[in-house]
Enzyme design. Structure first.
Site, PDB file in Angstrom:
ATOM      1  N   GLU A 177      39.919 101.972  39.639  1.00 57.70           N
ATOM      2  CA  GLU A 177      39.884 101.228  38.380  1.00 57.70           C
ATOM      3  C   GLU A 177      39.558 102.122  37.200  1.00 57.70           C
ATOM      4  O   GLU A 177      40.115 101.961  36.111  1.00 57.70           O
ATOM      5  CB  GLU A 177      38.853 100.091  38.486  1.00 57.70           C
ATOM      6  CG  GLU A 177      39.007  99.012  37.422  1.00 57.70           C
ATOM      7  CD  GLU A 177      38.249  99.314  36.129  1.00 57.70           C
ATOM      8  OE1 GLU A 177      38.490  98.615  35.124  1.00 57.70           O
ATOM      9  OE2 GLU A 177      37.415 100.243  36.136  1.00 57.70           O
TER      10      GLU A 177
ATOM     11  N   ASP B 240      34.768 102.667  42.640  1.00 57.67           N
ATOM     12  CA  ASP B 240      34.739 103.958  41.947  1.00 57.67           C
ATOM     13  C   ASP B 240      33.953 103.833  40.654  1.00 57.67           C
ATOM     14  O   ASP B 240      33.771 102.727  40.123  1.00 57.67           O
ATOM     15  CB  ASP B 240      36.146 104.485  41.678  1.00 57.67           C
ATOM     16  CG  ASP B 240      36.933 103.624  40.692  1.00 57.67           C
ATOM     17  OD1 ASP B 240      36.844 102.385  40.783  1.00 57.67           O
ATOM     18  OD2 ASP B 240      37.649 104.197  39.837  1.00 57.67           O
TER      19      ASP B 240
END
Length: 462
Positions: A157, A87
């Site tokens: 994250e 991500d």
């Protein structure tokens, strides 16, 4: 064919694959990119399969999935666990990008004369975790895979890894390894390679100040009713004193002071203050009195406003007293500062300093613990030897100001010190417009990771 030869032969393909991954706008913070985040997970899984993994699966969580992969060549050999995240941060503000954030382009820069890939996620963390996938492929193709390898690549994250704790705790046996590699940090420079041995923790807050029950005419009510923007600014300003010391009661209670010897070693890292200021186009640095720039970003806690809004910000003028004003505030924490405790201290203090003319809401978004890792473990020694082999120079241990919550989680739940094996530079504009990652960094990273496996197996056998 040797690993280095395989990398050289497949350079164009390795680069094009990364570019394809960077085209996927896997922004975990924005729900409108939900399908793209899942698409990035599929890309990672397929990449592991093509590279030679015996197992490659998408593990669902309450949020975005974790991609797990493994290749066990011999249970008696050491096992390396690779962590990364697919991500990325939001690309806003888009207008400040020189090229579209999800249309990667390669351009030369002062720090990257061989070219850098400009795209959101190029350095943080797609370009860095994908090095491990390509190193794995190169070792498989050349028959030089020296250790077993496992991959855990997550998709949350950048929003606090909310579902990672549960996954790690429930899959300890699956994730068991002798060493953990994380490439989500940076080096001092290509001329001065370094390995990060310390990271700060994080507490991320959002505050809202409310005055009247609606926006008001600033002429009719100005001077008689509290302006939430004015109040919020005053409250935020009071969070630091004239020495940039944070004023929240109890904030520093668990902050350990390093010895003069420890601080001296930290400041031995190559650092040119004038060059630092020039790169950022600032006339001077700013921070807590009594500490160097290296210390301020490595061993001291901070408090910063990450965003602030309220009232009218459109074209022209609108004479209004806003009903609400808000801000996002992050605190970077050092070892022994527990982020839940700091979040509560912040909330209590922020509410206590609000005047009776407004009401205040405080929300904790996410956080994570600081971490310090050993520079004497077999993993660190292997990383040191690998970098010395590929860079021709022994790396310098450094502390970094960023936060990677998984590090403390791995230490606690898996009992293993991760090796923070980053190859980016601090000028790569992480989290900013025009994020980029050096092409040379990408390839030397692949080569160095392969060398790590070789050295780790040798050291483990001694």
């Amino acid at each position: 064919m040797a690993v280095s030869d395989f990398i050289t032969t497949n350079k164009d393909r390795f680069l094009n694959e990364l570019i394809d991954l960077l085209k996927i706008p896997s922004v975990s913070a924005d729900p409108k990119f939900k399908d793209d985040v899942f698409r990035a997970a599929d890309f990672v899984k397929e990449s592991l399969v093509k590279a030679g993994a015996d197992v490659a699966e998408i593990c669902q969580t309450a949020g975005y999935p974790i991609v797990y992969g493994e290749k066990i060549i011999d249970p008696s050999l050491p096992t390396v666990l690779v962590y990364g995240h697919y991500d990325v941060q939001p690309a806003d503000p888009f207008e400040l990008w020189d090229s579209p954030p999800f249309e990667p382009v390669i351009k030369k820069t002062k720090e990257h004369p061989g070219g850098a890939i400009f795209a959101r996620g190029s350095a943080d963390d797609k370009g860095q975790f994908y090095m491990h996938v390509k190193a794995f492929e190169a070792m498989m193709a050349s028959g030089e895979l020296a250790c077993n390898v496992k991959f855990m690549i997550e998709g949350e994250e950048e929003v606090g890894s909310d579902n990672l704790d549960k996954f790690v705790i429930e899959n300890k046996e699956k994730l068991a390894a002798d060493v953990i590699l994380i490439s989500d940090t940076h080096m001092i420079s290509m001329q001065d390679p370094s390995i990060t041995v310390g990271l700060r923790g994080m507490s991320y807050m959002e505050v809202e100040v409310t005055g009247a029950n609606r926006d008001l005419h600033s002429g009719t009510y100005g001077g008689a009713v509290a302006n939430p923007i004015n109040v919020l600014c005053k409250m935020i300003a009071s969070l630091k004193d004239e020495n940039e010391h944070i004023t929240i009661p109890g904030f520093y209670d668990k902050v350990a002071e390093l010895s003069a010897e420890q601080r001296g070693r930290l400041n031995e890292a190559p650092f040119d203050l004038n060059e630092y200021k020039e790169k950022l186009n600032i006339a001077d640095v700013h921070g807590e009195k009594g500490y160097t720039t290296i210390e301020r970003v490595g061993i001291r806690p901070t408090l910063d406003v990450n965003g602030i809004w309220g009232g009218y910000i459109g074209e022209g003028a609108k004479t209004v007293l806003p009903s609400k004003a808000s801000a996002k505030i992050s605190m970077r924490l050092v070892p022994d500062q527990e982020w839940h405790e700091i979040s509560k201290l912040f909330e209590n203090h922020f509410k206590s300093i609000a005047p009776d003319s407004v009401t205040v809401k405080v929300k904790t978004h996410h956080g994570g613990a600081a971490a310090v890792v050993s520079d004497s473990s077999l993993g660190y020694q292997a990383a040191e030897k690998a970098m010395e082999e590929t860079f021709g120079k022994r790396p310098i241990p450094t502390r970094e100001g960023g936060s990677i919550p998984i590090v403390a989680l791995f230490q606690k739940e898996l009992g293993t010190d991760p090796i923070l094996f980053g190859f980016g530079l601090d000028t790569d504009a992480l989290h900013s417009p025009n994020e980029h990652y050096g092409v040379a960094n990408y390839f030397i990273g692949i080569e160095t990771i392969a060398a790590f496996f070789k050295h780790f197996r040798t050291l483990s056998a001694q």
